[in-house]
Scaffold this active site. Structure first.
Site, PDB file in Angstrom:
ATOM      1  N   ARG A 131     -14.986 -11.755  -2.770  1.00  0.00           N
ATOM      2  CA  ARG A 131     -14.406 -12.222  -1.579  1.00  0.00           C
ATOM      3  C   ARG A 131     -15.414 -12.877  -0.554  1.00  0.00           C
ATOM      4  O   ARG A 131     -15.287 -14.006   0.113  1.00  0.00           O
ATOM      5  CB  ARG A 131     -13.428 -11.333  -1.008  1.00  0.00           C
ATOM      6  CG  ARG A 131     -11.982 -10.943  -1.791  1.00  0.00           C
ATOM      7  CD  ARG A 131     -11.235 -10.068  -0.884  1.00  0.00           C
ATOM      8  NE  ARG A 131      -9.771 -10.333  -1.858  1.00  0.00           N
ATOM      9  CZ  ARG A 131      -8.896  -9.397  -1.366  1.00  0.00           C
ATOM     10  NH1 ARG A 131      -9.174  -8.350  -0.530  1.00  0.00           N
ATOM     11  NH2 ARG A 131      -7.588  -9.577  -2.185  1.00  0.00           N
ATOM     12  N   SER A 144       0.687  -1.158   0.114  1.00  0.00           N
ATOM     13  CA  SER A 144       0.317   0.038  -0.245  1.00  0.00           C
ATOM     14  C   SER A 144       0.872   1.228   0.036  1.00  0.00           C
ATOM     15  O   SER A 144       0.569   2.419  -0.756  1.00  0.00           O
ATOM     16  CB  SER A 144      -1.060   0.118   1.312  1.00  0.00           C
ATOM     17  OG  SER A 144      -1.784  -0.926   1.176  1.00  0.00           O
ATOM     18  N   GLN A 199      -9.307   3.303  -2.723  1.00  0.00           N
ATOM     19  CA  GLN A 199      -8.114   3.765  -4.046  1.00  0.00           C
ATOM     20  C   GLN A 199      -8.730   4.525  -5.039  1.00  0.00           C
ATOM     21  O   GLN A 199      -7.734   5.238  -5.476  1.00  0.00           O
ATOM     22  CB  GLN A 199      -8.044   2.259  -4.681  1.00  0.00           C
ATOM     23  CG  GLN A 199      -7.436   1.405  -3.666  1.00  0.00           C
ATOM     24  CD  GLN A 199      -7.124  -0.139  -4.348  1.00  0.00           C
ATOM     25  OE1 GLN A 199      -7.309  -0.297  -5.451  1.00  0.00           O
ATOM     26  NE2 GLN A 199      -6.896  -1.301  -3.460  1.00  0.00           N
ATOM     27  N   ASP A 211      -9.183  -5.496   3.954  1.00  0.00           N
ATOM     28  CA  ASP A 211      -8.133  -6.681   3.518  1.00  0.00           C
ATOM     29  C   ASP A 211      -7.808  -7.536   4.618  1.00  0.00           C
ATOM     30  O   ASP A 211      -7.451  -8.834   4.250  1.00  0.00           O
ATOM     31  CB  ASP A 211      -6.930  -5.994   3.064  1.00  0.00           C
ATOM     32  CG  ASP A 211      -7.060  -5.387   1.640  1.00  0.00           C
ATOM     33  OD1 ASP A 211      -8.132  -5.616   1.045  1.00  0.00           O
ATOM     34  OD2 ASP A 211      -6.397  -4.666   1.468  1.00  0.00           O
TER      35      ASP A 211
END
Length: 412
Positions: free
Chosen positions: A322, A12, A135, A291
């Site tokens: 996910r 990151s 992001q 995450d």
């Protein structure tokens, strides 16, 4: 188990620092740069700046580089893998177009590949939803100093993944940007250019999460009195990484974190050990650490602790869906998860018959492979398909497991 593991540098921070470094006009890379696939593609893209830039499966690189190319003179096409071509990017493209960017879709509307004609943008005021991927927000913020009028970005509604936005703002300031929150939902970036800066990248707290999982599952299987210790150099106590919250989350799952020293913003050794902790149920909002979801879900279920994790809205548009992937693969181990509430994944203790010889699919997702690998502690002989996906963020993962005493046999 007693071992020392050198984690990869933070992906990151590496990708943020690379983009800002490029906007600062610095040809020297930051120190301790991540060596994972996602960072490698950014290094190549920024180094070559060819007409066609293949970002492969790197979602962060796709979003950051799209913004960078929008303010960089020249014409480019940015593309990626087939999965990347199915990951939406319209929120970012629409925002950049409102700032004056010249971007068109090459194939399907709303998805990569993109053709970008870079130029100086005016900037100014912009409003976007706060519940989109951080992001997108980070990509817009980082080009703020390069725009004639800077950027005032207002986030509407619920702001998710705020720690990742804070990480971006802090990294920008390290390179001389004048950027800060002016209220709970608005960030102001002045048109003050970045400066060349010697910058050191700390190691990755996300990668540390799999070692927390290992200690937790070993203590579940063998008891906390068994001596299990993992030492991880190069982490920071005052880290801006959102996933540094892993130490608080796993303290509730029986893993103690000890820092060798606590000097501000200095890397140090972190030691993990097991301690007694009885938790009848675990409810937690992972909106700031999405995450970590796979790691925490697998650990908590295998420890037999019912849970409800919310704040998982963005998991549907990651490397894979996910939430669906977790449901599918946990069922192979005998756990029936519930995703009937959007953005929430829960387990009430419902079990099913596990597969006789479970084989975990990874869905081209590095975190699926790494989150399920420690499950071999409870399911000896567990097989992981396509294990090479770990190179996206943690290339030495399997080697480090071997060093820790795991027996790993490649399938021929």
């Amino acid at each position: 188990m007693n071992c020392e593991v050198t984690l990869p540098a933070s992906k990151s921070i590496s990708n943020r620092a690379l983009m800002i470094n490029a906007l600062a006009g610095n040809s020297n890379h930051p120190a301790n740069l991540s060596k994972c696939d996602d960072t490698d593609v950014m290094v190549k893209a920024l180094g070559e700046m060819s007409y066609e830039i293949d970002i492969k499966a790197a979602g962060t690189a796709m979003r950051f580089t799209t913004a960078l190319l929008s303010v960089t003179e020249g014409e480019h096409v940015i593309t990626g893998t087939d999965r990347m071509k199915h990951r939406p990017i319209s929120v970012l493209v629409d925002a950049l177009r409102r700032l004056g960017a010249d971007i068109e879709y090459v194939e399907k509307e709303g998805f990569p590949p993109l053709r970008i004609k870079g130029k100086k943008l005016e900037g100014g005021k912009l409003q976007i939803p706060g519940n989109v991927s951080s992001q997108y927000i980070s990509a817009l913020l980082m080009i703020g100093p390069a725009m004639a009028n800077g950027l005032r970005l207002q986030l509407t509604g619920n702001v998710i993944s705020r720690p990742y936005i804070d990480l971006t703002v802090c990294t920008m300031r390290e390179f001389g940007a004048d950027a800060d929150w002016i209220d709970a939902s608005t960030i102001d970036v002045k048109p003050q250019p970045y400066r060349e800066t010697a910058f050191y990248i700390e190691n990755d707290w996300s990668a540390a999460s799999y070692w927390y999982e290992i200690v937790a599952l070993l203590s579940k299987k063998h008891g906390v009195d068994a001596e299990h210790q993992v030492v991880m150099p190069g982490l920071m106590d005052s880290s801006r990484q959102g996933d540094s919250a892993v130490r608080y989350i796993f303290s509730m799952l029986g893993v103690k974190t000890q820092f060798d020293k606590k000097e501000p913003m200095q890397p140090t050794d972190v030691t993990l050990t097991a301690h007694h902790r009885g938790l009848p149920r675990f409810d937690f909002d992972l909106i700031g650490q999405p995450d970590l979801a796979q790691t925490v879900v697998v650990t908590t279920a295998l420890m037999g602790i019912p849970f409800r994790f919310e704040g998982l809205q963005t998991l549907r548009i990651k490397e894979t869906d996910r939430i669906a992937a977790l449901k599918n693969e946990m069922k192979k181990l005998g756990y029936v998860l519930d995703d009937s509430v959007e953005g929430v994944l829960s387990w009430d203790g419902t079990m099913c018959e596990p597969d006789e010889n479970p084989v975990i699919d990874t869905y081209e997702d590095h975190r699926m492979a790494m989150a399920f690998a420690p499950a071999a502690i409870m399911f000896p002989g567990l097989k992981i398909n396509n294990p090479e996906v770990v190179t996206k963020s943690y290339p030495r993962f399997w080697d480090d497991l071997k060093t820790a005493g795991f027996e790993i046999t490649p399938e021929l």
